[in-house]
Enzyme design. Structure first.
Site, PDB file in Angstrom:
ATOM      1  N   GLU A   1       0.867  -1.189   0.000  1.00  0.00           N
ATOM      2  CA  GLU A   1       0.000   0.000   0.000  1.00  0.00           C
ATOM      3  C   GLU A   1       0.892   1.223   0.000  1.00  0.00           C
ATOM      4  O   GLU A   1       1.957   1.229   0.634  1.00  0.00           O
ATOM      5  CB  GLU A   1      -0.891   0.013   1.246  1.00  0.00           C
ATOM      6  CG  GLU A   1      -1.727   1.299   1.341  1.00  0.00           C
ATOM      7  CD  GLU A   1      -2.804   1.266   2.412  1.00  0.00           C
ATOM      8  OE1 GLU A   1      -2.671   0.474   3.362  1.00  0.00           O
ATOM      9  OE2 GLU A   1      -3.771   2.048   2.288  1.00  0.00           O
TER      10      GLU A   1
ATOM     11  N   CYS B   1      -6.649   1.176   3.106  1.00  0.00           N
ATOM     12  CA  CYS B   1      -7.556   2.324   3.147  1.00  0.00           C
ATOM     13  C   CYS B   1      -7.428   3.172   1.890  1.00  0.00           C
ATOM     14  O   CYS B   1      -8.367   3.860   1.499  1.00  0.00           O
ATOM     15  CB  CYS B   1      -7.257   3.167   4.375  1.00  0.00           C
ATOM     16  SG  CYS B   1      -7.691   2.330   5.897  1.00  0.00           S
TER      17      CYS B   1
ATOM     18  N   ASN C   1     -12.412  -3.136   1.504  1.00  0.00           N
ATOM     19  CA  ASN C   1     -11.307  -3.231   2.458  1.00  0.00           C
ATOM     20  C   ASN C   1     -11.791  -2.796   3.825  1.00  0.00           C
ATOM     21  O   ASN C   1     -12.114  -1.619   3.998  1.00  0.00           O
ATOM     22  CB  ASN C   1     -10.149  -2.329   2.033  1.00  0.00           C
ATOM     23  CG  ASN C   1      -9.094  -2.226   3.120  1.00  0.00           C
ATOM     24  OD1 ASN C   1      -8.400  -3.185   3.400  1.00  0.00           O
ATOM     25  ND2 ASN C   1      -9.000  -1.063   3.762  1.00  0.00           N
ATOM     26  N   GLU C   2     -11.866  -3.712   4.730  1.00  0.00           N
ATOM     27  CA  GLU C   2     -12.178  -3.362   6.124  1.00  0.00           C
ATOM     28  C   GLU C   2     -13.400  -2.459   6.225  1.00  0.00           C
ATOM     29  O   GLU C   2     -13.463  -1.609   7.116  1.00  0.00           O
ATOM     30  CB  GLU C   2     -11.025  -2.596   6.770  1.00  0.00           C
ATOM     31  CG  GLU C   2      -9.776  -3.339   6.973  1.00  0.00           C
ATOM     32  CD  GLU C   2      -8.825  -2.637   7.929  1.00  0.00           C
ATOM     33  OE1 GLU C   2      -9.084  -1.477   8.297  1.00  0.00           O
ATOM     34  OE2 GLU C   2      -7.826  -3.265   8.309  1.00  0.00           O
TER      35      GLU C   2
HETATM   36  O1  AHR Z   1      -1.991  -1.467   6.826  1.00  0.00           O
HETATM   37  C1  AHR Z   1      -2.340  -0.168   7.179  1.00  0.00           C
HETATM   38  C2  AHR Z   1      -3.827   0.044   7.205  1.00  0.00           C
HETATM   39  O2  AHR Z   1      -4.401  -0.797   8.151  1.00  0.00           O
HETATM   40  C3  AHR Z   1      -4.559  -0.310   5.940  1.00  0.00           C
HETATM   41  O3  AHR Z   1      -4.594   0.715   5.036  1.00  0.00           O
HETATM   42  C4  AHR Z   1      -5.944  -0.589   6.431  1.00  0.00           C
HETATM   43  O4  AHR Z   1      -6.609  -1.517   5.620  1.00  0.00           O
HETATM   44  C5  AHR Z   1      -5.742  -1.052   7.838  1.00  0.00           C
HETATM   45  O5  AHR Z   1      -6.543  -0.385   8.721  1.00  0.00           O
END
Ligand code: AHR
Length: 705
Positions: free
Chosen positions: A75, A295, A426-427
């Site tokens: 990321e 994120c 994602n989450e």
């Molecule tokens: O890995 C860092 C962050 O942790 C990522 O962007 C998110 O998916 C999680 O909260």
């Protein structure tokens, strides 16, 4: 199943089985060992015995381990992409930085006006979208002051009133520009002479106090945006150089996309990746690459969602945007480059797209309302959004005759990228807005591309409301795979070694997409790495069901870190793999394809000890992993009943030892390194596992298929 299929903490005298068989009173023997109370025990049989006996069912079929168990998650956080893995050395090359990225930033951030000798002039940043973008024949019809492409609206204009020894711009790079003597650097820029006849453009690499480190002269720009390129050889090594672009021609000169790349990138890719960093990642031997977030994917507000189509094609036509981690995304490292990197390191690509909703924490830095910022794309735009997702599959896998396959081919990759997985979401908070959009996307992909495995999401935590609701949808939609996340203290991993043993195999399989042991002060301690190692033995044991796992985050640049701990720390010149990195690496290169059950006897309940045994059918090797996170050495008797022909020596790799609170850092980057030697082995052998260590014992020739 049964006890052999699970890590067992059976508290028995190691010789109890044999003892009992011979004398028929094993319990008394156990009592003797524990309490010294069996006065009638046969004293002759009592010899110093190892603490623990491990019996590996080496001759059994075992159960399959997913071939993609250990991968990576990339990321753009902590300057992982721009200023990091993406090898571009110029910061803000396109003058698109703004206060939206960071309060104190603006279009000339990282740039400075330079006036040499009697040279005099000024610089402004202009904005104007061309009407005939991308059409070189009609380009002259554009007004005098228009940008190269509507997606890239800003450009610098040098107004030179006196040429002198040159007027221009200097770029500070990302914490300076690192150069290596004798290495070549590719410079390029777009220029357009707006007013006046101008003159040649000189590009210089300069060290401290303006010392010349390399130079090239580009032709006098024309009245149409044109790309000029050259190569400069660095005359000296420096870690704080600047790039300086100068003209002596009076008038108005427009400049954009001012770029400097090391000629040597990873696998020599143009617009490529920093070779040293990419190599350290490749050395993890990852089986898949999840990208581009995190994120970053669902974004801070609907307008900040990561849109893959904005990140492909010619660099000057990509749409840059704010990075929700507090900086800027040039998207020079875009979808094409991600796919190519995955291919270059032999990993399966695993892109993630937003599930039609933005992050639940959108705006929370300002509003303070954490968890309440999720919004869904309006219903009327969902069809177009879903089409974008379907187009992504076509971009990756479609024939060159398809619209998006042709775009891939135009970028230099006519062959498909063999996309198999697609993460959706994602989450996310599992709300009605999420459910509706996720199901629309999932059903559309399933219908049009049944060959693609869609990965759902079960919230940010390994339990709680979103986890439960996420699993509910997974059950309803019968998702093939879900992405579970969890960042927990080291002790949590020790306490949860049997978590996945309890997962119902009839439900969706699991991708542990983000995980890491968070120690005190979120440091990358040996203690955290040992907890991760123990958890990885549990992942191997459950790799029939937990089919993928990736530590998170992967990269962090010193001085630009928004999240700790990370697997690899770096500066412009140094790369520091943490001890956690080596743990991941050792599991990844020794993951095997078959899990072999083992009985572990003599481990007390609270002891920090874990073990796994796997076979690699390709090589025929039997691989044993021993995690001893105790302060004292642990003597083991290892028995391999049913083992085939085996070598008498094994390769032993030990990682750890020393203070469990120590770390690899910039001062001592090699404090913890894997140490490889040989070990005499046989169908039964003794081994003493050092305190605070992982040992991998790789035994050759135990039954190559
Ligand atoms: O890995 C860092 C962050 O942790 C990522 O962007 C998110 O998916 C999680 O909260």
């Amino acid at each position: 199943m049964g006890i052999f299929d699970r890590f067992s903490r059976v508290y028995l005298y190691p010789g109890a089985g044999k003892f009992q068989a011979r004398f028929g009173f094993g319990v008394a023997g156990i009592c003797w060992l524990l309490y010294g109370c069996a006065s009638n025990a046969p004293v002759a049989e009592v010899v110093p015995a190892p603490d623990t006996t491990i019996t590996v069912r080496a001759g059994t079929t075992g159960k399959p381990i997913s071939p993609e168990l250990f991968g990576i998650f990339f990321e753009d956080i902590n300057y992982a992409a721009d200023g990091g893995l993406y090898a571009e050395l110029v910061q803000n090359r396109s003058f698109e930085y703004s206060s939206k990225d960071r309060k104190e930033w603006q279009a000339l951030t990282a740039w400075e006006l330079v006036q040499r000798g009697d040279g005099h002039g000024s610089v402004t940043v202009e904005k104007g979208a061309p009407r005939y973008a991308g059409n070189p024949i009609l380009a002259f019809l554009n007004g005098a002051e228009t940008s190269i492409h509507p997606n890239n609206p800003h450009y610098a204009v040098l107004a030179v009133t006196t040429g002198g020894a040159g007027v221009g711009l200097a770029n500070a790079g990302f914490d300076g520009i690192a150069l290596k003597a004798g290495d070549e650097y590719d410079v390029s820029l777009f220029a357009r002479q707006l007013v006046g006849s101008g003159g040649p453009v000189t590009v210089r690499l300069e060290g401290k106090n303006g010392a010349l480190l390399g130079e090239t002269v580009l032709p006098n720009p024309t009245g149409i945006w044109t790309k000029y390129s050259a190569t400069i050889e660095a005359m000296a090594t420096a870690d704080d150089a600047r790039l300086v672009v100068l003209t002596q021609g009076e008038g108005r000169l427009a400049l954009d996309m001012i770029s400097l790349f090391p000629h040597k990138t990873f696998r020599n890719r143009p617009n490529g990746l920093r070779a040293d960093l990419a190599q350290v990642i490749a050395d993890l031997n990852p089986k898949f690459v999840r990208f581009p977030g995190g994120c970053l994917v669902h974004g801070d507000g609907l307008d900040n969602m990561y849109r893959w189509k904005d990140t492909i094609g010619p660099l000057e036509q990509r749409r840059e945007q704010r990075n929700l981690w507090g900086y800027h995304q040039s998207v020079g490292l875009g979808y094409f480059e991600y796919f190519q990197f995955a291919e270059d390191i032999g990993a399966t690509p695993l892109p993630v797209v937003a599930a039609g909703v933005c992050c639940q924490n959108s705006g929370a830095w300002i509003t303070g309302k954490w968890g309440e910022g999720q919004e869904g794309l309006p219903e009327q735009v969902m069809p177009a959004y879903i089409q974008d997702v379907l187009d992504l599959v076509e971009y990756a896998n479609g024939p060159v005759t398809s619209t998006w396959g042709a775009r891939r081919a135009a970028a230099g990759h006519p062959e498909p990228f063999n996309l198999k997985y697609l993460g959706v979401g994602n989450e996310d908070r599992i709300t009605p807005a999420f459910n509706e959009r996720f199901a629309m996307i999932y059903n559309a992909v399933k219908e049009k591309h049944p060959e693609i495995t869609v990965i759902g999401t079960v919230g940010p935590f390994p339990d709680g409301e979103d986890y439960d609701k996420g699993w509910k949808i997974a059950d309803q939609l019968k998702l093939p795979l879900v992405d579970e996340h969890g960042y927990k203290p080291p002790q949590w991993y020790w306490d949860n070694l049997e978590r996945f043993d309890k997962y119902d195999r009839s439900r969706s399989k699991v991708y542990l997409g983000e995980w890491a042991a968070h120690d005190e002060e979120r440091r990358t301690t040996l203690r955290s790495a040992l907890a991760e190692a123990a958890y990885m033995t549990a992942l191997e044991r459950n790799a029939d069901h937990v089919v993928m796992a990736s530590y998170a985050p992967l990269l962090a640049k010193r001085g630009h870190t928004q999240w700790n701990p990370d697997l690899i720390y770096f500066t412009n010149t140094d790369v520091v793999p943490t001890v956690n990195y080596y743990m991941q690496q050792l599991f990844s290169v020794n993951s095997g394809d078959t899990y072999l059950p083992a009985r572990v006897e003599g481990v007390k309940h609270a002891e920090k000890f874990a073990f796994s045994s796997v076979r690699d059918s390709g090589s025929g090797d039997l691989i044993l992993k021993v995690v001893n996170a105790a302060a004292s050495a642990k003597s083991l008797r290892i028995e391999l009943p049913g083992v085939g022909g085996m070598a008498s020596t094994a390769v032993k790799t030990v990682l750890g030892g020393g203070d469990p609170m120590d770390v690899n850092d910039f001062d001592q980057p090699q404090r913890f390194l894997p140490d490889t030697s040989t070990l005499a082995v046989g169908p039964a052998f003794d081994y003493e596992a050092p305190p605070y260590s992982l040992t991998i014992i790789r035994i050759q020739g135990t039954g190559k298929k």
